[in-house]
Design a protein around this motif. Structure first.
Motif, PDB file in Angstrom:
ATOM      1  N   LEU A  13      -1.984 -19.701  15.077  1.00 11.97           N
ATOM      2  CA  LEU A  13      -2.576 -18.367  15.080  1.00 11.97           C
ATOM      3  C   LEU A  13      -1.569 -17.250  15.294  1.00 11.97           C
ATOM      4  N   ASP A  14      -0.531 -17.508  16.064  1.00 10.51           N
ATOM      5  CA  ASP A  14       0.395 -16.427  16.414  1.00 10.51           C
ATOM      6  C   ASP A  14       1.706 -16.454  15.642  1.00 10.51           C
ATOM      7  N   VAL A  15       1.942 -17.530  14.877  1.00 13.35           N
ATOM      8  CA  VAL A  15       3.153 -17.592  14.055  1.00 13.35           C
ATOM      9  C   VAL A  15       2.785 -17.763  12.581  1.00 13.35           C
ATOM     10  N   CYS A  16       2.120 -18.868  12.261  1.00 13.66           N
ATOM     11  CA  CYS A  16       1.867 -19.193  10.855  1.00 13.66           C
ATOM     12  C   CYS A  16       0.860 -18.253  10.202  1.00 13.66           C
ATOM     13  N   TYR A  17      -0.242 -17.996  10.874  1.00 17.23           N
ATOM     14  CA  TYR A  17      -1.276 -17.151  10.277  1.00 17.23           C
ATOM     15  C   TYR A  17      -0.782 -15.720  10.033  1.00 17.23           C
ATOM     16  N   PRO A  18      -0.106 -15.072  10.987  1.00 12.85           N
ATOM     17  CA  PRO A  18       0.457 -13.745  10.685  1.00 12.85           C
ATOM     18  C   PRO A  18       1.415 -13.761   9.498  1.00 12.85           C
ATOM     19  N   CYS A  19       2.187 -14.828   9.348  1.00 12.76           N
ATOM     20  CA  CYS A  19       3.079 -14.930   8.184  1.00 12.76           C
ATOM     21  C   CYS A  19       2.285 -15.045   6.886  1.00 12.76           C
ATOM     22  N   LEU A  20       1.195 -15.799   6.912  1.00 17.72           N
ATOM     23  CA  LEU A  20       0.333 -15.891   5.735  1.00 17.72           C
ATOM     24  C   LEU A  20      -0.234 -14.523   5.372  1.00 17.72           C
ATOM     25  N   ILE A  21      -0.670 -13.786   6.392  1.00 17.98           N
ATOM     26  CA  ILE A  21      -1.228 -12.450   6.167  1.00 17.98           C
ATOM     27  C   ILE A  21      -0.198 -11.530   5.532  1.00 17.98           C
ATOM     28  N   LEU A  22       0.991 -11.477   6.106  1.00 16.62           N
ATOM     29  CA  LEU A  22       2.022 -10.575   5.591  1.00 16.62           C
ATOM     30  C   LEU A  22       2.465 -10.980   4.183  1.00 16.62           C
ATOM     31  N   SER A  23       2.567 -12.277   3.929  1.00 17.18           N
ATOM     32  CA  SER A  23       2.997 -12.714   2.591  1.00 17.18           C
ATOM     33  C   SER A  23       1.968 -12.333   1.532  1.00 17.18           C
ATOM     34  N   SER A  24       0.695 -12.242   1.904  1.00 15.01           N
ATOM     35  CA  SER A  24      -0.352 -11.885   0.941  1.00 15.01           C
ATOM     36  C   SER A  24      -0.535 -10.378   0.810  1.00 15.01           C
ATOM     37  N   MET A  25      -0.043  -9.615   1.780  1.00 19.32           N
ATOM     38  CA  MET A  25      -0.250  -8.170   1.763  1.00 19.32           C
ATOM     39  C   MET A  25       0.942  -7.400   1.216  1.00 19.32           C
ATOM     40  N   LEU A  26       2.148  -7.859   1.492  1.00 18.35           N
ATOM     41  CA  LEU A  26       3.334  -7.137   1.039  1.00 18.35           C
ATOM     42  C   LEU A  26       3.400  -7.147  -0.489  1.00 18.35           C
ATOM     43  N   GLY A  27       3.546  -5.990  -1.064  1.00 21.60           N
ATOM     44  CA  GLY A  27       3.609  -5.879  -2.515  1.00 21.60           C
ATOM     45  C   GLY A  27       2.256  -5.849  -3.194  1.00 21.60           C
ATOM     46  N   ASN A  28       1.163  -5.872  -2.410  1.00 19.99           N
ATOM     47  CA  ASN A  28      -0.188  -5.823  -2.972  1.00 19.99           C
ATOM     48  C   ASN A  28      -0.553  -4.363  -3.238  1.00 19.99           C
ATOM     49  N   GLU A  29      -0.551  -3.961  -4.495  1.00 19.07           N
ATOM     50  CA  GLU A  29      -0.753  -2.557  -4.841  1.00 19.07           C
ATOM     51  C   GLU A  29      -2.128  -2.052  -4.431  1.00 19.07           C
ATOM     52  N   LYS A  30      -3.134  -2.910  -4.463  1.00 16.93           N
ATOM     53  CA  LYS A  30      -4.485  -2.499  -4.074  1.00 16.93           C
ATOM     54  C   LYS A  30      -4.513  -1.942  -2.659  1.00 16.93           C
ATOM     55  N   LEU A  31      -3.708  -2.541  -1.777  1.00 17.89           N
ATOM     56  CA  LEU A  31      -3.752  -2.167  -0.369  1.00 17.89           C
ATOM     57  C   LEU A  31      -2.913  -0.932  -0.061  1.00 17.89           C
ATOM     58  N   SER A  32      -2.268  -0.366  -1.064  1.00 16.31           N
ATOM     59  CA  SER A  32      -1.543   0.887  -0.839  1.00 16.31           C
ATOM     60  C   SER A  32      -2.497   2.071  -0.741  1.00 16.31           C
ATOM     61  N   SER A  33      -3.748   1.868  -1.128  1.00 13.38           N
ATOM     62  CA  SER A  33      -4.767   2.908  -1.047  1.00 13.38           C
ATOM     63  C   SER A  33      -5.488   2.845   0.299  1.00 13.38           C
ATOM     64  N   ILE A  34      -5.439   3.940   1.050  1.00 14.33           N
ATOM     65  CA  ILE A  34      -6.109   3.984   2.354  1.00 14.33           C
ATOM     66  C   ILE A  34      -7.620   3.874   2.178  1.00 14.33           C
ATOM     67  N   SER A  35      -8.170   4.541   1.165  1.00 12.04           N
ATOM     68  CA  SER A  35      -9.617   4.512   0.968  1.00 12.04           C
ATOM     69  C   SER A  35     -10.098   3.103   0.607  1.00 12.04           C
ATOM     70  N   PHE A  36      -9.333   2.393  -0.224  1.00  7.39           N
ATOM     71  CA  PHE A  36      -9.696   1.022  -0.583  1.00  7.39           C
ATOM     72  C   PHE A  36      -9.646   0.121   0.647  1.00  7.39           C
ATOM     73  N   SER A  37      -8.599   0.247   1.451  1.00 13.43           N
ATOM     74  CA  SER A  37      -8.461  -0.573   2.660  1.00 13.43           C
ATOM     75  C   SER A  37      -9.599  -0.305   3.635  1.00 13.43           C
ATOM     76  N   ALA A  38      -9.956   0.970   3.791  1.00  9.35           N
ATOM     77  CA  ALA A  38     -11.059   1.330   4.700  1.00  9.35           C
ATOM     78  C   ALA A  38     -12.371   0.744   4.205  1.00  9.35           C
ATOM     79  N   GLN A  39     -12.555   0.745   2.889  1.00  8.20           N
ATOM     80  CA  GLN A  39     -13.750   0.162   2.288  1.00  8.20           C
ATOM     81  C   GLN A  39     -13.838  -1.327   2.594  1.00  8.20           C
ATOM     82  N   ALA A  40     -12.718  -2.033   2.432  1.00 10.22           N
ATOM     83  CA  ALA A  40     -12.699  -3.474   2.693  1.00 10.22           C
ATOM     84  C   ALA A  40     -12.991  -3.773   4.157  1.00 10.22           C
ATOM     85  N   ILE A  41     -12.377  -3.004   5.068  1.00 11.09           N
ATOM     86  CA  ILE A  41     -12.601  -3.206   6.506  1.00 11.09           C
ATOM     87  C   ILE A  41     -14.057  -2.933   6.860  1.00 11.09           C
ATOM     88  N   ALA A  42     -14.622  -1.864   6.301  1.00  8.21           N
ATOM     89  CA  ALA A  42     -16.009  -1.501   6.600  1.00  8.21           C
ATOM     90  C   ALA A  42     -16.974  -2.596   6.147  1.00  8.21           C
TER      91      ALA A  42
END
Length: 323
Positions: free
Chosen positions: A46-75
């Motif tokens: 949870l504190d080593v492998c999972y955060p690495c999985l999260i970052l590897s899937s988020m870095l370079g993801n153009e969809k997540l560069s939008s604050i409004s899109f990210s807020a929509q997903a979180i909501a």
């Protein structure tokens, strides 16, 4: 890919999940993974492998560069869990459960789906293409799920706000999502997402799902050995988590004007069985961990049949899961 292909693909996707869980069950049975091993292994996961999985899937993801899109997903992640817990609370009241007899524990265990580790392997089979944004969107969506668990969920199981503190948000996965979003929003992610960094993150991240699912299998083995089954609660748990909650979440996904990629995540989440976290919270806050464990075990087993069906329904009526 038509709906029957989705059903077949889902069956093929969940088989490895159950095999890994079964491996954990076997390793506990033959004493290769002992109870004393679980805590350090879970911390690594949870504190080593999972955060690495999260970052590897988020870095370079153009969809997540939008604050409004990210807020929509979180909501949407937050909304799904609130809806699930609300449905479970209503069913618990119909069952005449009260505080002290399982009302709060049932509300969490039947209301919260396994929104991370059960979804990820299915998602990876359905969307295997390198660079597909779906996994990164899932991680952002799950911030809303975490917020719901550690606010509304804690209030329900603890009977008030007295046990809430800022420290519950300082967890490895949540911090990784925050870092990933900040890097995406500021444009700094492109400077971090270089091959040596991404390869390292991917290698660590690849260990997260199998580790957690094996430990889940260990928990299932321990619980199964000493369980006193309650047929009425088990049936209610299945109807709540695998019938009523999926219907409402799919209805929300169909009706709300959110991005199709987020709708895709909502369809996946709607079909998922109960999570492990209610068992942990029930133990921590004096609930009924036996109820949470039974709902977890039964919905996990039954979902092998219901999960492909709900994904096919979502694919037909909400959004095509695979273009």
């Amino acid at each position: 890919m038509n709906s029957w292909d989705i059903v077949l693909a889902t069956f093929l996707a969940v088989i490895p999940v159950y095999l890994i869980i079964g491996t954990g069950w076997l390793l506990r049975r033959i004493h290769w993974i002992l109870p004393a091993h679980e805590s350090p292994l879970m911390r690594v996961a949870l504190d080593v492998c999972y955060p690495c999985l999260i970052l590897s899937s988020m870095l370079g993801n153009e969809k997540l560069s939008s604050i409004s899109f990210s807020a929509q997903a979180i909501a949407m992640g937050f909304t799904e869990l609130v809806v699930g817990m609300g449905v479970a609370w209503s069913v618990a009241r119909l069952l005449k459960l009260k505080v002290g007899t399982g009302l709060r524990t049932f509300s969490l265990s039947a209301g919260i789906q396994n929104y991370a580790f059960f979804v990820i392997p299915i998602l990876m089979v359905l969307f295997p293409a390198k660079g597909d944004p779906t996994l990164g969107v899932l991680m952002t969506h799950n911030v809303g799920c975490e917020l719901a668990v550690w606010t509304i969920g804690i209030i329900i199981i603890a009977g008030g706000v007295k046990n809430l503190s800022a420290g519950i948000f300082l967890r490895g996965p949540l911090m990784a999502v925050v870092i990933g979003l900040l890097l995406g929003w500021t444009g700094l992610g492109s400077y971090v997402a270089v091959p040596p960094v991404m390869n390292t993150l991917s290698m660590f991240g690849g260990c997260a799902v199998p580790l957690c699912m094996m430990l889940f299998g260990c928990t299932m083995y321990d619980s199964w050995e000493r369980m006193q089954w309650n047929l009425r609660l088990n049936i209610a748990g299945v109807l709540t988590r695998l019938v009523l909650a999926p219907m409402l979440i799919l209805l929300l996904a169909w009706a709300l004007p959110v991005d199709p990629l987020i709708k895709r995540i909502m369809v996946l989440q709607a079909a998922i069985p109960s999570a492990v976290i209610p068992v942990i919270l029930a133990k921590r806050f004096g609930g009924h961990p036996d109820i949470a464990t039974q709902v977890l075990l039964v919905t996990t087993l039954v979902s092998f049949i219901t999960l492909p069906v709900w994904l096919a329904v979502g694919d037909m009526f909400v959004v095509p899961l695979v273009p």
